[in-house]
Design a protein around this motif. Structure first.
Motif, PDB file in Angstrom:
ATOM      1  N   GLY A  88       0.815  -1.212   0.000  1.00 43.11           N
ATOM      2  CA  GLY A  88       0.000   0.000   0.000  1.00 43.11           C
ATOM      3  C   GLY A  88       0.846   1.259   0.000  1.00 43.11           C
ATOM      4  O   GLY A  88       0.522   2.240  -0.676  1.00 43.11           O
ATOM      5  N   GLY A  89       1.939   1.238   0.758  1.00 42.63           N
ATOM      6  CA  GLY A  89       2.826   2.397   0.816  1.00 42.63           C
ATOM      7  C   GLY A  89       3.416   2.754  -0.531  1.00 42.63           C
ATOM      8  O   GLY A  89       3.562   3.931  -0.867  1.00 42.63           O
ATOM      9  N   LEU A 147      -4.857  -3.365   6.124  1.00 43.79           N
ATOM     10  CA  LEU A 147      -3.445  -2.989   6.203  1.00 43.79           C
ATOM     11  C   LEU A 147      -2.955  -2.394   4.891  1.00 43.79           C
ATOM     12  O   LEU A 147      -2.149  -1.450   4.884  1.00 43.79           O
ATOM     13  CB  LEU A 147      -2.601  -4.203   6.588  1.00 43.79           C
ATOM     14  CG  LEU A 147      -2.744  -4.688   8.036  1.00 43.79           C
ATOM     15  CD1 LEU A 147      -2.108  -6.061   8.209  1.00 43.79           C
ATOM     16  CD2 LEU A 147      -2.141  -3.688   9.015  1.00 43.79           C
ATOM     17  N   ILE A 148      -3.422  -2.917   3.762  1.00 38.65           N
ATOM     18  CA  ILE A 148      -3.050  -2.358   2.463  1.00 38.65           C
ATOM     19  C   ILE A 148      -3.568  -0.930   2.334  1.00 38.65           C
ATOM     20  O   ILE A 148      -2.838  -0.017   1.907  1.00 38.65           O
ATOM     21  CB  ILE A 148      -3.595  -3.227   1.313  1.00 38.65           C
ATOM     22  CG1 ILE A 148      -2.867  -4.578   1.282  1.00 38.65           C
ATOM     23  CG2 ILE A 148      -3.428  -2.523  -0.035  1.00 38.65           C
ATOM     24  CD1 ILE A 148      -3.437  -5.557   0.274  1.00 38.65           C
ATOM     25  N   VAL A 149      -4.825  -0.715   2.728  1.00 37.29           N
ATOM     26  CA  VAL A 149      -5.418   0.627   2.635  1.00 37.29           C
ATOM     27  C   VAL A 149      -4.679   1.602   3.546  1.00 37.29           C
ATOM     28  O   VAL A 149      -4.382   2.741   3.143  1.00 37.29           O
ATOM     29  CB  VAL A 149      -6.916   0.566   2.997  1.00 37.29           C
ATOM     30  CG1 VAL A 149      -7.502   1.975   3.089  1.00 37.29           C
ATOM     31  CG2 VAL A 149      -7.684  -0.255   1.971  1.00 37.29           C
ATOM     32  N   PRO A 167      -6.386   0.905  15.367  1.00 38.67           N
ATOM     33  CA  PRO A 167      -7.640   0.142  15.397  1.00 38.67           C
ATOM     34  C   PRO A 167      -7.563  -1.179  14.642  1.00 38.67           C
ATOM     35  O   PRO A 167      -8.220  -2.149  15.022  1.00 38.67           O
ATOM     36  CB  PRO A 167      -8.641   1.102  14.728  1.00 38.67           C
ATOM     37  CG  PRO A 167      -8.102   2.456  14.998  1.00 38.67           C
ATOM     38  CD  PRO A 167      -6.608   2.290  14.909  1.00 38.67           C
ATOM     39  N   VAL A 168      -6.750  -1.242  13.574  1.00 41.27           N
ATOM     40  CA  VAL A 168      -6.584  -2.500  12.850  1.00 41.27           C
ATOM     41  C   VAL A 168      -5.814  -3.502  13.709  1.00 41.27           C
ATOM     42  O   VAL A 168      -6.211  -4.668  13.857  1.00 41.27           O
ATOM     43  CB  VAL A 168      -5.852  -2.277  11.510  1.00 41.27           C
ATOM     44  CG1 VAL A 168      -5.558  -3.613  10.827  1.00 41.27           C
ATOM     45  CG2 VAL A 168      -6.678  -1.387  10.592  1.00 41.27           C
ATOM     46  N   CYS A 187       5.330  -1.383  10.998  1.00 41.97           N
ATOM     47  CA  CYS A 187       4.633  -1.123   9.735  1.00 41.97           C
ATOM     48  C   CYS A 187       5.055   0.220   9.153  1.00 41.97           C
ATOM     49  O   CYS A 187       5.284   0.347   7.943  1.00 41.97           O
ATOM     50  CB  CYS A 187       3.117  -1.144   9.951  1.00 41.97           C
ATOM     51  SG  CYS A 187       2.423  -2.764  10.338  1.00 41.97           S
ATOM     52  N   THR A 188       5.159   1.216  10.023  1.00 47.35           N
ATOM     53  CA  THR A 188       5.567   2.544   9.574  1.00 47.35           C
ATOM     54  C   THR A 188       6.967   2.504   8.973  1.00 47.35           C
ATOM     55  O   THR A 188       7.240   3.135   7.950  1.00 47.35           O
ATOM     56  CB  THR A 188       5.520   3.542  10.744  1.00 47.35           C
ATOM     57  OG1 THR A 188       4.202   3.577  11.281  1.00 47.35           O
ATOM     58  CG2 THR A 188       5.922   4.939  10.278  1.00 47.35           C
ATOM     59  N   LEU A 189       7.857   1.757   9.601  1.00 42.33           N
ATOM     60  CA  LEU A 189       9.204   1.608   9.066  1.00 42.33           C
ATOM     61  C   LEU A 189       9.164   0.978   7.678  1.00 42.33           C
ATOM     62  O   LEU A 189       9.863   1.424   6.764  1.00 42.33           O
ATOM     63  CB  LEU A 189      10.047   0.738  10.010  1.00 42.33           C
ATOM     64  CG  LEU A 189      11.470   0.414   9.548  1.00 42.33           C
ATOM     65  CD1 LEU A 189      12.286   1.680   9.336  1.00 42.33           C
ATOM     66  CD2 LEU A 189      12.158  -0.506  10.562  1.00 42.33           C
ATOM     67  N   GLY A 190       8.324  -0.024   7.493  1.00 42.84           N
ATOM     68  CA  GLY A 190       8.240  -0.715   6.209  1.00 42.84           C
ATOM     69  C   GLY A 190       7.746   0.168   5.091  1.00 42.84           C
ATOM     70  O   GLY A 190       8.413   0.315   4.055  1.00 42.84           O
ATOM     71  N   PHE A 191       6.585   0.809   5.278  1.00 49.47           N
ATOM     72  CA  PHE A 191       6.056   1.606   4.168  1.00 49.47           C
ATOM     73  C   PHE A 191       6.803   2.921   3.993  1.00 49.47           C
ATOM     74  O   PHE A 191       6.845   3.479   2.899  1.00 49.47           O
ATOM     75  CB  PHE A 191       4.537   1.808   4.260  1.00 49.47           C
ATOM     76  CG  PHE A 191       4.035   2.663   5.400  1.00 49.47           C
ATOM     77  CD1 PHE A 191       4.260   4.031   5.429  1.00 49.47           C
ATOM     78  CD2 PHE A 191       3.267   2.106   6.403  1.00 49.47           C
ATOM     79  CE1 PHE A 191       3.764   4.821   6.459  1.00 49.47           C
ATOM     80  CE2 PHE A 191       2.756   2.874   7.432  1.00 49.47           C
ATOM     81  CZ  PHE A 191       3.016   4.245   7.465  1.00 49.47           C
ATOM     82  N   THR A 192       7.436   3.403   5.080  1.00 51.75           N
ATOM     83  CA  THR A 192       8.239   4.620   4.946  1.00 51.75           C
ATOM     84  C   THR A 192       9.497   4.348   4.138  1.00 51.75           C
ATOM     85  O   THR A 192       9.942   5.203   3.357  1.00 51.75           O
ATOM     86  CB  THR A 192       8.604   5.184   6.324  1.00 51.75           C
ATOM     87  OG1 THR A 192       7.409   5.506   7.039  1.00 51.75           O
ATOM     88  CG2 THR A 192       9.454   6.448   6.193  1.00 51.75           C
ATOM     89  N   LEU A 193      10.095   3.177   4.318  1.00 48.18           N
ATOM     90  CA  LEU A 193      11.272   2.806   3.533  1.00 48.18           C
ATOM     91  C   LEU A 193      10.948   2.829   2.042  1.00 48.18           C
ATOM     92  O   LEU A 193      11.711   3.378   1.233  1.00 48.18           O
ATOM     93  CB  LEU A 193      11.752   1.417   3.948  1.00 48.18           C
ATOM     94  CG  LEU A 193      12.965   0.858   3.195  1.00 48.18           C
ATOM     95  CD1 LEU A 193      14.189   1.728   3.426  1.00 48.18           C
ATOM     96  CD2 LEU A 193      13.240  -0.581   3.639  1.00 48.18           C
TER      97      LEU A 193
END
Length: 254
Positions: A88-89, A147-149, A167-168, A187-193
């Motif tokens: 998603g990121g 999680l994708i959204v 909430p998820v 999760c933030t680390l993953g999509f931010t990368l």
């Protein structure tokens, strides 16, 4: 991009980065403090969006190490939780990177306002389960879609992503709020990368500002983790709710 900022502006950015690192480890909304200020300082919305990710990336690295060291980071289902947010990121960051600058700033602010208001005025989204075992993503397919959204939103704007990730993780997957926060940081680390790689490739990062945010946010994250693991669950919920309200005000008047 050439933009002359004075010492006071750098100090303010650093202070906000420190605060953002702290509150992002306990709740979220740190980027709601930073993005409007960067744009007020004359940094275009696309550059501000990309530059902010440098700080978010470093605070996430610091936070992940902190939660792991404190043994509050559950790893059993971690890959299944992280990869949907990274997919998603990628989509969200591409949309943000190629969006026309003229429409990106109002779009960023409206998106921040909408998500923050949704959580602030729907308390059920803040509910998490007590005393139950977490649910695996494979056993709850709607969590994968969610999680994708969330990853798409995080890749696009980052601000207030924690408010919809928690909430998820706590509601759908039933992690307690401290562990949900630890997973949120992963999760933030993953999509931010993923997002940061796109913004760097597009030349949408001011490295001087980004490095100030990186150092201060990482320090703030260390402090935030130590605080988060000591607080009671109900206290964390109250902090999350207050920060959501703050995010609404900042997005509305930023």
């Amino acid at each position: 991009m050439e933009l002359d900022l004075n010492l006071g502006q750098y100090l303010l950015i650093g202070a906000l980065g420190l605060v953002a690192g702290v509150i992002n480890m306990m709740a979220g909304g740190g980027s709601n403090l930073i993005l409007p200020v960067l744009m007020v300082f004359g940094i275009p919305a696309d550059i501000a969006n990309g530059t902010n990710r440098v700080g978010v990336f470093m605070q996430s690295v610091s936070g992940v190490f902190g939660f792991h060291k404190a043994k509050r980071l559950p790893t059993e289902d971690l890959p299944a939780i992280i990869w949907p947010t990274m997919v998603g990121g990628l989509i969200g960051a591409l949309c943000a990177s190629f969006a026309p600058v003229a429409v990106l700033k109002p779009l960023l602010l409206l998106t921040m306002l909408g998500v923050a208001a949704l959580v602030a005025f729907n308390p059920n989204l803040l509910v998490h389960a007590h005393g139950v075992e977490p649910v695996r993503v494979a056993d709850r397919p709607n969590a994968r879609l969610a999680l994708i959204v969330v990853g798409m939103y995080g890749g696009f704007v980052q601000a207030a992503t924690g408010f919809i990730l928690l909430p998820v993780l706590a509601g759908l997957l039933r992690y307690d709020l401290v562990r949900a926060n630890a997973l949120k940081v992963c999760c933030t680390l993953g999509f931010t990368l993923v997002a940061l790689a796109i913004f760097i490739s597009r030349g949408q990062v001011m490295w001087d500002v980004g490095l100030v945010l990186a150092v201060c946010s990482a320090i703030g994250a260390r402090l935030g983790v130590k605080t988060a693991i000591k607080l009671k669950q109900e206290t964390l919920r109250k902090i999350l709710f207050v920060m959501t309200l703050v995010a609404v005000v900042l997005a509305l008047f930023g």
